[in-house]
Design a protein around this motif. Sequence first.
Motif, PDB file in Angstrom:
ATOM      1  N   ILE A 141       1.086  -1.332  -0.070  1.00 25.76           N
ATOM      2  CA  ILE A 141       0.248  -0.135  -0.124  1.00 25.76           C
ATOM      3  C   ILE A 141       1.163   1.300  -0.046  1.00 25.76           C
ATOM      4  O   ILE A 141       0.348   2.476  -0.562  1.00 25.76           O
ATOM      5  CB  ILE A 141      -0.913  -0.370   1.243  1.00 25.76           C
ATOM      6  N   THR A 145       0.374   3.525  -3.231  1.00 24.31           N
ATOM      7  CA  THR A 145      -0.516   4.917  -2.411  1.00 24.31           C
ATOM      8  C   THR A 145       0.850   6.398  -2.310  1.00 24.31           C
ATOM      9  O   THR A 145       1.839   5.719  -2.394  1.00 24.31           O
ATOM     10  CB  THR A 145      -1.235   4.871  -1.661  1.00 24.31           C
ATOM     11  N   TYR A 152      -1.684   0.575   7.689  1.00 22.40           N
ATOM     12  CA  TYR A 152      -2.947   1.383   7.588  1.00 22.40           C
ATOM     13  C   TYR A 152      -3.775   0.644   8.214  1.00 22.40           C
ATOM     14  O   TYR A 152      -4.911   0.842   8.122  1.00 22.40           O
ATOM     15  CB  TYR A 152      -3.126   0.819   6.075  1.00 22.40           C
ATOM     16  N   MET A 173     -12.799  -0.557   2.372  1.00 21.34           N
ATOM     17  CA  MET A 173     -11.649   0.189   1.899  1.00 21.34           C
ATOM     18  C   MET A 173     -11.604   1.224   3.405  1.00 21.34           C
ATOM     19  O   MET A 173     -10.550   2.095   3.257  1.00 21.34           O
ATOM     20  CB  MET A 173     -12.159   1.056   1.061  1.00 21.34           C
ATOM     21  N   ARG A 175      -9.192   0.164   5.495  1.00 24.14           N
ATOM     22  CA  ARG A 175      -7.597   0.786   5.600  1.00 24.14           C
ATOM     23  C   ARG A 175      -6.996   1.599   4.481  1.00 24.14           C
ATOM     24  O   ARG A 175      -5.892   1.752   4.289  1.00 24.14           O
ATOM     25  CB  ARG A 175      -6.753  -0.448   5.341  1.00 24.14           C
ATOM     26  N   PHE A 176      -7.957   2.132   3.954  1.00 24.47           N
ATOM     27  CA  PHE A 176      -7.329   3.049   2.695  1.00 24.47           C
ATOM     28  C   PHE A 176      -8.076   4.432   3.158  1.00 24.47           C
ATOM     29  O   PHE A 176      -7.698   5.790   2.137  1.00 24.47           O
ATOM     30  CB  PHE A 176      -7.972   3.318   1.041  1.00 24.47           C
ATOM     31  N   ALA A 179      -5.675   7.333   2.424  1.00 21.56           N
ATOM     32  CA  ALA A 179      -4.732   7.276   1.590  1.00 21.56           C
ATOM     33  C   ALA A 179      -5.819   7.812   0.194  1.00 21.56           C
ATOM     34  O   ALA A 179      -6.048   9.497  -0.308  1.00 21.56           O
ATOM     35  CB  ALA A 179      -4.517   5.805   1.082  1.00 21.56           C
ATOM     36  N   LEU A 217      -6.759  -2.754  -3.388  1.00 20.89           N
ATOM     37  CA  LEU A 217      -5.634  -1.515  -3.603  1.00 20.89           C
ATOM     38  C   LEU A 217      -5.570  -0.787  -5.230  1.00 20.89           C
ATOM     39  O   LEU A 217      -4.886  -0.338  -4.975  1.00 20.89           O
ATOM     40  CB  LEU A 217      -4.241  -2.379  -3.040  1.00 20.89           C
ATOM     41  N   VAL A 220      -8.215   1.413  -5.254  1.00 19.58           N
ATOM     42  CA  VAL A 220      -7.857   2.575  -4.846  1.00 19.58           C
ATOM     43  C   VAL A 220      -7.084   3.132  -5.543  1.00 19.58           C
ATOM     44  O   VAL A 220      -7.221   4.740  -6.014  1.00 19.58           O
ATOM     45  CB  VAL A 220      -7.187   2.148  -3.232  1.00 19.58           C
ATOM     46  N   LYS A 221      -5.890   2.436  -6.025  1.00 24.89           N
ATOM     47  CA  LYS A 221      -4.909   3.026  -6.751  1.00 24.89           C
ATOM     48  C   LYS A 221      -5.781   3.914  -8.244  1.00 24.89           C
ATOM     49  O   LYS A 221      -5.377   5.094  -8.755  1.00 24.89           O
ATOM     50  CB  LYS A 221      -3.579   2.422  -7.568  1.00 24.89           C
TER      51      LYS A 221
END
Length: 317
Positions: A141, A145, A152, A173, A175-176, A179, A217, A220-221
């Motif tokens: 991650i 990110t 995270y 999500m 944990r993001f 980000a 991930l 999100v990316k």
Amino acid sequence: MELSIVIPVYNEEESIEPLIREIDGVLAPLKIAFEIVAVDDGSKDSTFAVLRRLHCHESVLNVVRLKRNFGQTAALAAGLAFAQGEIIVLMDGDGQNDPADIPALLAKLQEGNDLVAGWRFNRRDPFLNRRLPSMIANRLISWATNVKLHDYGCTLKAMRRDIAKGLKLYGEMHRFIPAIAYERGAQIAELKVNHRPRLHGTSKYSITRTLRVVLDLLTVKFLSSYSTRPAHVFGPIGLISGLTGFVLALYLTVQKLHYHLDIGNRPLLLLSILLIFIGFQFITMGLLGEMLARTYHESQDRPVFVVGEVLQSGGGL
Ligand code: UDP
Ligand code: MG
């Protein structure tokens, strides 16, 4: 309301009561107006009964009960939607996060940060199925990110209200959150926090979570870098593939027309057709993505920017 503590709980009948008492013990001396928002994520044990009983005595406790088990991320989202506080703190309901860390998180937030993420530097979980996968996930991650954190997966976080309300959480999500917040312009900081072994109940996750984290991930990316310009991801691939195919086809055509060679059985012919098709597909995919991006942003009046502040003058003649 100055502070909301949001806690997702799923089958934590033994852990939740001591935790809420502990939070009370830590926050009461601070003399701030706070609330606790416990989100019962469709527990099958007596968690809700415990919460209902506590709610009668504790004036600071709000309870949101979800209709069924929606997962930790959805439970957090429900809590965030309900929370009234100017500052919102998230923490686990199993007592593994230490409420004693909350004042330090708040202090760090006051230093001018929008979000402070906890770092469980002394993590008390089994190594093989917890800490090792999480180490790998953290590296991944952090690499993928733009937010460089050590941990995270730690639920314990503090953030300002506007950040919390701007979050859209799907899948797993949570944990993001740093980000996602960072993409919206938030100032992120990290703070070492205590981590305690789970005293009651069992963990709700198994090792398969790592796979889902990797998939999330990817999403999100993609969304954070390209959601407003999908054609920039698919376009170049399509162009390179299509052009290569076209050049190969041209070469074969010259061989056929000029040198009168047989090209019907050439693997190169198949390859060039394949590349041209792939090229078309990628480019149309990019264009479709562009249309979707417009639908996404315009249908919900969600601008492609986030304004920090505006200095507006009345204007002269
Ligand atoms: N949790 C939840 N819904 C779920 C799974 C978990 O609300 O479907 C809550 C759970 O009650 C706990 C927190 O999320 O308060 C973290 O879960 P757990 O402690 O099992 O995760 P671990 O600490 O093992 O990563
Ligand atoms: Mg836990």
